[in-house]
Design a protein around this motif. Structure first.
Motif, PDB file in Angstrom:
ATOM      1  N   LEU A   1      34.474  -9.745  -5.356  1.00  0.00           N
ATOM      2  CA  LEU A   1      33.990  -9.459  -4.032  1.00  0.00           C
ATOM      3  C   LEU A   1      34.689  -8.441  -3.418  1.00  0.00           C
ATOM      4  CD1 LEU A   1      32.326 -12.784  -2.852  1.00  0.00           C
ATOM      5  CD2 LEU A   1      31.270 -11.152  -3.804  1.00  0.00           C
ATOM      6  N   SER A   2      35.899  -8.444  -3.299  1.00  0.00           N
ATOM      7  CA  SER A   2      36.754  -7.486  -2.816  1.00  0.00           C
ATOM      8  C   SER A   2      36.772  -5.993  -3.228  1.00  0.00           C
ATOM      9  CB  SER A   2      38.228  -7.828  -3.119  1.00  0.00           C
ATOM     10  OG  SER A   2      38.824  -7.876  -4.464  1.00  0.00           O
ATOM     11  N   THR A   3      36.129  -6.010  -4.586  1.00  0.00           N
ATOM     12  CA  THR A   3      35.892  -4.560  -5.020  1.00  0.00           C
ATOM     13  C   THR A   3      34.492  -3.986  -4.536  1.00  0.00           C
ATOM     14  OG1 THR A   3      34.661  -5.352  -6.857  1.00  0.00           O
ATOM     15  CG2 THR A   3      37.220  -5.108  -7.171  1.00  0.00           C
ATOM     16  N   ILE A   4      33.692  -4.966  -4.052  1.00  0.00           N
ATOM     17  CA  ILE A   4      32.321  -4.160  -3.363  1.00  0.00           C
ATOM     18  C   ILE A   4      32.381  -4.379  -1.935  1.00  0.00           C
ATOM     19  CG2 ILE A   4      31.368  -4.934  -5.672  1.00  0.00           C
ATOM     20  CD1 ILE A   4      29.928  -7.106  -4.067  1.00  0.00           C
ATOM     21  N   ILE A   5      33.014  -5.160  -1.239  1.00  0.00           N
ATOM     22  CA  ILE A   5      32.998  -5.249   0.197  1.00  0.00           C
ATOM     23  C   ILE A   5      34.049  -4.272   0.843  1.00  0.00           C
ATOM     24  CG2 ILE A   5      33.323  -6.710   2.287  1.00  0.00           C
ATOM     25  CD1 ILE A   5      32.440  -9.052   0.691  1.00  0.00           C
ATOM     26  N   LYS A   6      33.572  -3.159   1.413  1.00  0.00           N
ATOM     27  CA  LYS A   6      34.354  -2.202   2.003  1.00  0.00           C
ATOM     28  C   LYS A   6      34.100  -2.105   3.605  1.00  0.00           C
ATOM     29  CE  LYS A   6      35.488  -0.970  -2.416  1.00  0.00           C
ATOM     30  NZ  LYS A   6      36.864  -1.341  -2.870  1.00  0.00           N
ATOM     31  N   ALA A   7      35.410  -1.522   4.031  1.00  0.00           N
ATOM     32  CA  ALA A   7      35.282  -1.309   5.378  1.00  0.00           C
ATOM     33  C   ALA A   7      34.389  -0.192   5.857  1.00  0.00           C
ATOM     34  CB  ALA A   7      36.736  -0.714   6.028  1.00  0.00           C
ATOM     35  N   SER A   8      33.373  -0.312   6.905  1.00  0.00           N
ATOM     36  CA  SER A   8      32.501   0.553   7.185  1.00  0.00           C
ATOM     37  C   SER A   8      32.861   1.566   8.045  1.00  0.00           C
ATOM     38  CB  SER A   8      31.194  -0.084   7.585  1.00  0.00           C
ATOM     39  OG  SER A   8      31.588  -0.708   8.982  1.00  0.00           O
ATOM     40  N   ASN A   9      34.008   1.688   8.501  1.00  0.00           N
ATOM     41  CA  ASN A   9      34.493   2.865   9.485  1.00  0.00           C
ATOM     42  C   ASN A   9      35.598   3.598   8.785  1.00  0.00           C
ATOM     43  OD1 ASN A   9      36.373   1.072   9.373  1.00  0.00           O
ATOM     44  ND2 ASN A   9      36.352   0.672  11.763  1.00  0.00           N
TER      45      ASN A   9
ATOM     46  N   MET B   1      26.908  -8.036   8.306  1.00  0.00           N
ATOM     47  CA  MET B   1      28.193  -7.665   8.274  1.00  0.00           C
ATOM     48  C   MET B   1      28.612  -6.725   9.195  1.00  0.00           C
ATOM     49  SD  MET B   1      29.342  -7.166   4.199  1.00  0.00           S
ATOM     50  CE  MET B   1      29.624  -8.838   3.274  1.00  0.00           C
ATOM     51  N   VAL B   2      27.725  -6.174   9.786  1.00  0.00           N
ATOM     52  CA  VAL B   2      28.023  -5.097  10.899  1.00  0.00           C
ATOM     53  C   VAL B   2      28.898  -5.244  11.773  1.00  0.00           C
ATOM     54  CG1 VAL B   2      26.921  -3.558  12.680  1.00  0.00           C
ATOM     55  CG2 VAL B   2      25.632  -3.891  10.595  1.00  0.00           C
ATOM     56  N   PRO B   3      28.810  -6.484  12.503  1.00  0.00           N
ATOM     57  CA  PRO B   3      29.726  -6.696  13.554  1.00  0.00           C
ATOM     58  C   PRO B   3      31.267  -6.844  12.911  1.00  0.00           C
ATOM     59  CG  PRO B   3      28.001  -8.357  13.570  1.00  0.00           C
ATOM     60  CD  PRO B   3      27.797  -7.755  12.446  1.00  0.00           C
ATOM     61  N   PHE B   4      31.476  -7.108  11.600  1.00  0.00           N
ATOM     62  CA  PHE B   4      32.765  -7.140  11.000  1.00  0.00           C
ATOM     63  C   PHE B   4      33.323  -5.997  10.509  1.00  0.00           C
ATOM     64  CE2 PHE B   4      30.484 -11.366  10.935  1.00  0.00           C
ATOM     65  CZ  PHE B   4      31.189 -12.089  11.950  1.00  0.00           C
ATOM     66  N   GLU B   5      32.485  -4.848  10.707  1.00  0.00           N
ATOM     67  CA  GLU B   5      32.635  -3.465  10.265  1.00  0.00           C
ATOM     68  C   GLU B   5      32.944  -3.489   8.728  1.00  0.00           C
ATOM     69  OE1 GLU B   5      36.027  -2.637  12.766  1.00  0.00           O
ATOM     70  OE2 GLU B   5      34.769  -2.105  14.508  1.00  0.00           O
TER      71      GLU B   5
END
Length: 244
Positions: free
Chosen positions: A236-244, A147-151
């Motif tokens: 999934l929207s509750t556990i996939i968060k923006a990393s920046n 997921m890193v490339p998609f932040e």
């Protein structure tokens, strides 16, 4: 008949009531309401475009043309033409107001979103023979790495069993490509760097799916027909968060 096909047919022929349309109306209150709204709109447009023609219209036209001719240049003043154009503009304006009352956003999928849907479905069909044989038992740590490339990152462990995980080309962009276990069967997830502005549900080629905005990305889920992908997307929207 899925909802999109029902709406397309009703919009193209508001008075159509064959066995498929009738069954869809009886099965879903939203379909019934939509059919009623389209029929009412059709009536309003037909009424707006109905203009009574006076019995002596032809005589008036001939009289106006004859009386408008100047002796020196013989030019006919286009009074009737101007009136006719004004009437046509008024009809178009009224029709535009009536059409504007509909929420077209839920009726037609925008071209950009349609492209996401088509690309996702093609991927699932083309790669199904390959991924169906795999069970890589992918851990959440590996999902985060992809997921890193998609932040974006997982805020907690991924709640479904993951069979397959990789990156792939996705139209003019790239995507995270994952296959995991849903309630009815395997579900394919794409997290792509193509943005979308709203949620779109779709049912195509025996598959149920959803496109969800996720920052500058789009989350796309494709499952078997009848799979409740909307609930999965919500989870999934509750556990996939923006990393920046």
């Amino acid at each position: 008949m899925d909802e999109l096909e029902f709406r397309r047919r009703i919009m193209s022929d508001p008075k159509c009531r064959d066995q498929h349309i009738t069954a869809a109306i009886k099965a879903n209150d939203k379909n019934s309401q939509f059919a009623d709204e389209i029929c009412e709109l059709d009536k309003k447009i037909a009424k707006a475009m109905t203009v009574d023609v006076p019995d002596d219209l032809a005589d008036r036209i001939l009289f106006n043309q004859t009386s408008s001719i100047k002796d020196d240049d013989k030019v006919v003043r286009p009074n009737f033409a101007r009136k006719a154009m004004a009437m046509a503009a008024s009809v178009a304006f009224v029709a535009g107001l009536l059409v504007g009352q509909l929420n077209w956003g839920n009726v037609v999928i925008a071209p950009a979103q349609a492209s996401l849907v088509n690309t996702a479905i093609k991927h699932v069909i083309d790669e199904q023979p390959f991924v169906d044989k795999l069970d890589e038992q992918v851990p959440s740590s590996q999902i985060n790495a992809k997921m890193v490339p998609f932040e974006h990152q997982l805020a907690e462990n991924f709640p479904y069993h993951v069979y397959y995980l990789n990156h792939c080309g996705f139209g003019q962009s790239n995507a995270l490509h994952m296959v995991f276990q849903g309630e009815k069967g395997k579900v394919t997830l794409f997290l792509t760097g193509i943005a979308t502005d709203k949620t779109v549900d779709f049912n195509e080629q025996g598959m149920s799916g959803v496109v969800e905005p996720m920052g500058n990305n789009s989350l796309i889920l494709v499952g078997e027909e009848g799979e409740n992908v909307a609930i999965i997307a919500q989870n999934l929207s509750t556990i996939i968060k923006a990393s920046n």
